[in-house]
Design a protein around this motif. Sequence first.
Motif, PDB file in Angstrom:
ATOM      1  N   LYS A   9       2.412  -0.775 -10.646  1.00  0.00           N
ATOM      2  CA  LYS A   9       1.285  -0.513  -9.745  1.00  0.00           C
ATOM      3  C   LYS A   9       0.098  -1.417 -10.078  1.00  0.00           C
ATOM      4  O   LYS A   9      -0.523  -2.009  -9.188  1.00  0.00           O
ATOM      5  N   ILE A  10      -0.216  -1.542 -11.350  1.00  0.00           N
ATOM      6  CA  ILE A  10      -1.337  -2.384 -11.783  1.00  0.00           C
ATOM      7  C   ILE A  10      -1.081  -3.839 -11.409  1.00  0.00           C
ATOM      8  O   ILE A  10      -1.988  -4.549 -10.965  1.00  0.00           O
ATOM      9  N   ALA A  11       0.172  -4.291 -11.559  1.00  0.00           N
ATOM     10  CA  ALA A  11       0.518  -5.672 -11.206  1.00  0.00           C
ATOM     11  C   ALA A  11       0.291  -5.930  -9.723  1.00  0.00           C
ATOM     12  O   ALA A  11      -0.229  -6.981  -9.325  1.00  0.00           O
ATOM     13  N   GLU A  64      13.157  -4.125   1.178  1.00  0.00           N
ATOM     14  CA  GLU A  64      13.617  -3.690   2.493  1.00  0.00           C
ATOM     15  C   GLU A  64      12.467  -3.636   3.501  1.00  0.00           C
ATOM     16  O   GLU A  64      12.632  -4.011   4.666  1.00  0.00           O
ATOM     17  N   MET A  65      11.297  -3.153   3.058  1.00  0.00           N
ATOM     18  CA  MET A  65      10.158  -3.072   3.968  1.00  0.00           C
ATOM     19  C   MET A  65       9.735  -4.452   4.459  1.00  0.00           C
ATOM     20  O   MET A  65       9.260  -4.607   5.582  1.00  0.00           O
ATOM     21  N   VAL A  72      11.962   1.221  -6.448  1.00  0.00           N
ATOM     22  CA  VAL A  72      10.761   0.861  -5.692  1.00  0.00           C
ATOM     23  C   VAL A  72      10.807  -0.627  -5.313  1.00  0.00           C
ATOM     24  O   VAL A  72      10.424  -1.007  -4.200  1.00  0.00           O
ATOM     25  N   GLY A  73      11.280  -1.473  -6.222  1.00  0.00           N
ATOM     26  CA  GLY A  73      11.460  -2.884  -5.883  1.00  0.00           C
ATOM     27  C   GLY A  73      12.420  -3.054  -4.719  1.00  0.00           C
ATOM     28  O   GLY A  73      12.201  -3.876  -3.818  1.00  0.00           O
ATOM     29  N   SER A  96       0.830  -1.211   0.000  1.00  0.00           N
ATOM     30  CA  SER A  96       0.000   0.000   0.000  1.00  0.00           C
ATOM     31  C   SER A  96       0.863   1.259   0.000  1.00  0.00           C
ATOM     32  O   SER A  96       0.529   2.250  -0.656  1.00  0.00           O
ATOM     33  N   ILE A  97       1.983   1.231   0.736  1.00  0.00           N
ATOM     34  CA  ILE A  97       2.918   2.369   0.722  1.00  0.00           C
ATOM     35  C   ILE A  97       3.579   2.472  -0.652  1.00  0.00           C
ATOM     36  O   ILE A  97       3.705   3.565  -1.223  1.00  0.00           O
ATOM     37  N   ALA A  98       3.994   1.337  -1.212  1.00  0.00           N
ATOM     38  CA  ALA A  98       4.654   1.336  -2.525  1.00  0.00           C
ATOM     39  C   ALA A  98       3.736   1.862  -3.614  1.00  0.00           C
ATOM     40  O   ALA A  98       4.189   2.573  -4.524  1.00  0.00           O
TER      41      ALA A  98
END
Length: 576
Positions: free
Chosen positions: A262-264, A200-201, A194-195, A111-113
């Motif tokens: 995002k769609i994925a 990391e998250m 972003v990946g 959700s953050i990504a």
Amino acid sequence: MSILGSQYDVIQKLGEGGMGVVYLARDTMIQRLVAIKQLHRDGGSEEESLGERFQAEALALAKLNHPNITHLYSFIPKEDTYWMIMEYVEGKTLEDWLKIHQKITHQLAASIAVQILDGLEHAHRKGIIHRDIKPANVMINEDGEVKIMDFGIARMRNAQRITSHGKSVGTLEYMAPEQIQGHEGDERIDVYAVGNILYEMLSGSTPFQSDTDYRLMKDKLEKRAESIIQYNSTVPVSFEKIIFKALQCNPNKRYKSAMEMKIAIEKNLGSSLLDQSTLTDVLQASQVFTEPQKGSEIISVNKIFARAKSISGQFKVPKATKVHNSLLLLGVSILFCAILLIWGGGTSKEIVHEKTPVASEVTWTEPENSPQEVVLNQTSSEFEESPNEMYKRIINNTEVIPEAKEEIKKDISQPTNSKPSNQPKKKSEPKPSIIPEKTVKKEDNVKKPVVPNTPVKVPAGKIISITLKEDLSSEEKERDGKQIQLICNEDVVAENRVIIKKGAEVIGKIVDVVESTHSRKKALIGFVIQYVIAVDGSKVKLKSKRYRLYADTQGIPVTYKTGETFEAKLRGGKVR
């Protein structure tokens, strides 16, 4: 101290970087806080390049207007330097936020990504590539908003290059391989970053760790990151694949755009993604934390709400679970009525007018528009007991066989002062007690049951032996990501109580399947062990290595056989 005339009063210095100094100031004309970035002017040889880059950042920000990107209010050349007047974002950087929460659930991380990808998609559509996406450049403000900042090395598509050819720009841990090699790159640089952040998250560290920059660059160019699932077993295999696609060394194998990634994510996780309102509530609640969470537990939405409430008392705690089955509630009610009758020696007539204790014991409150999140392996002591959990606990402490049920009926139907029957009594087996008993005063004529409700701490780190209950074959591709059945080979004792019985059910997940018919790879079957069922019905999390069985030669299938033994480590928690 005033700068740029009397309009801006500097309150304090916020930080300093390679290009300039950032101050917190107040705009006295419209009475709002702003961040003011001043370009360094030291007369060095790179001064001209820094000036061009500073102007490029301002030009990039001026083109952007998105809720997930910090806003530029004004750009002022004055006194032989440049000033940027920007939105002041009060809160924590994602870097600081992760130092506190360490590892989070895949729903929250995704959700953050998605918010970061939203902001990047807007920038990419405007022809701007950030090139330095990392947790330190993502803010989570006090209102629970995710904002990208610091476009200091951003580049506009087709613009004249500012940095020299072959020179890398960015932060090494988050740089894409093509950046390390000095290539210009495109939007897929930001997708790679972003990946990196998602990895990391979920795992608590970046994909590659090394003592030297050289080794780190070599690893990023030549190696594949380790599986996230070994650090966070709740992550679905399908979601891990999305992250690893974003982390492909070859940019042509990554997602072509932030929107595509995002769609994925949205297609993969669907309704388990947090909606904007709930994400805002969670991130806002998380602002009250100042100390890192202890241990290596995976932080969920429920845990953030519960702990924020315990610290500040201001945040509502969502229900840990909902009971949708009316029969289950009816069973709970009947069982409690029977227990109260045995406890108090009363009649069924007296019980009819009593309120069912279940409702009064459920003290969860629920934020508006919050999804009902059911978090697996939830054993945190902060949570109240739900009706479902209460029912399971009582049932697990109560082996109510038919004979026992008949005795309960007799206790209900017969008055307490009735004379004993002259009929000879049949010998019977000792009746199991509903719950452990404690003798009270003689005149009560009954034994009042006492419910054992003291939670026992799971011995974290203890290694237990586990046996596979089914064959696992490399030829069953359709089982990739599916659960598997195992059993515990030993009792686990804590505080003189058995909290996990020998023979308890253990659940794992298949995470690797390569069929023997694969044209280039050897057959492979692999799995991880996730949790074991405790005596109270709760799920105790386990940590195991990623068990993998490879074929010796290509074209030969491999199988883990029923009865093979493995090991897993208890991760902690509490059992009633």
